[in-house]
Design an enzyme around this catalytic site. Sequence first.
Site, PDB file in Angstrom:
ATOM      1  CE  LYS A 204      26.617 -10.920   8.504  1.00  0.00           C
ATOM      2  NZ  LYS A 204      26.753 -11.779   7.318  1.00  0.00           N
ATOM      3  CG  HIS A 205      27.761  -3.673  11.085  1.00  0.00           C
ATOM      4  ND1 HIS A 205      26.945  -4.793  11.058  1.00  0.00           N
ATOM      5  CD2 HIS A 205      26.976  -2.660  11.550  1.00  0.00           C
ATOM      6  CE1 HIS A 205      25.742  -4.473  11.470  1.00  0.00           C
ATOM      7  NE2 HIS A 205      25.727  -3.183  11.784  1.00  0.00           N
TER       8      HIS A 205
END
Length: 433
Positions: A204-205
């Site tokens: 994820k980010h």
Amino acid sequence: MKLAIKGGNPVRTEKFPAYRIMGDREKEALCRVIDSGVLSRFLGVWHDDFYGGPEVQAVEREWAAFLGVKHAISVNSCTSALYCAVGATGVEPGEEIIVSPYTMSASATAPLVYNAVPVFADIEEDHYCLDPDSVESRITSRTRAIIVVDIFGQPYDRDRINHIAQKHGLYVIEDCAQAPGATWKDKKAGTLGHMGCFSLNYHKHIHTGEGGFVVTDDDELAMRVRLIRNHAEAVVEKAGRTYLNNMIGFNYRMTELEASVARCQLDRLPDLLEKRQENCLYLNDALSEIPAIKPTFIRPDTTHAFYVHPLKFDRAVAGVDRDTFIEAVKAELPLTELREGEGVKVSSGYCKPLYLQPMFQNKMAYGSGGCPFVAPWYDGEVDYSKGICPVAERMYGEELFLHELMRPPMTKDDLDDVLKAFWKVWDNREELL
């Protein structure tokens, strides 16, 4: 110039750079926790430590402040966040929850944890989130909630979906695992419904390896989530709780190590997000010049977090099908550092519509008798047949493709190599016929 898939030289052989977002601050934070001797301080009883240790409580305050909400409850994954959020609605066995067919499976299986039945609505043509018209057509007297997904980083149609939910008295649970930092008007993704669920999974980010959050402004929902996270059944009596619906608790707790890293990572999110957006908009403009490629459309009054960069392919214009074209593009490009086992990070279709998975096709979740789909407490007849979500099926089978070759620290030269690969295949597509 001969295509690599036909024996020619590829555009690039040097690997793309890894998405590395760990640094000295994370090392210092982990050492601080290790030196403290307390890797977790949760107790599954009614006690001050029911809420976790100092790092967990600090990251919850900081995450809530970043999003502008009253409560942020840390958990060990976004899957756990979804399970907690669904349970907190008070959903009953045999009730229905409307879900997306075009997402990670936990967004649709979360209702099953409570013997509720997932009902699939179709997605939008251009934004790929739940289509409001399809959602409203699926509502019955048994519907309890809607799980919306901010897919690929695009916030859902907040105005229309929330209006539908309010009209029918439904909860809205926002799965924004792919959209941290995205916005709708002046509100951040995750704060647009009754509860929002975030992921800190490794791709994820920002990430802590595993981890997640549930966020809400509702005091009662927040308490229910905290109870489900941490052995609710052992806590409710001394906590003075009389609400017992779905109060079988789990162990969904975040450790002090993960929380300390999450605190560092949150500070990095705005810069990382800005770079993703910059890279994707550059690629979006350039790739849209290829006649068969349709760019990402961003909903008005929103910002897109670009977990991946989704685009559409028009076979009629190209004269060749999407999958053949994308395989040729992949042959022109290298692997990415740290993710070599996953192949070139360009793919077709995203995921098969979830209702086509064996569990839904056979209507079998618990035991061998078809529970909860044919349980005595369910008086509906849910449809999981092929064709119920035609847009999702078309995106999967024919049109959508996506890539991850825009994450920091990809440079403009790296992005230009991606563009060269697409243009090379486009200009020589007759070799694919």
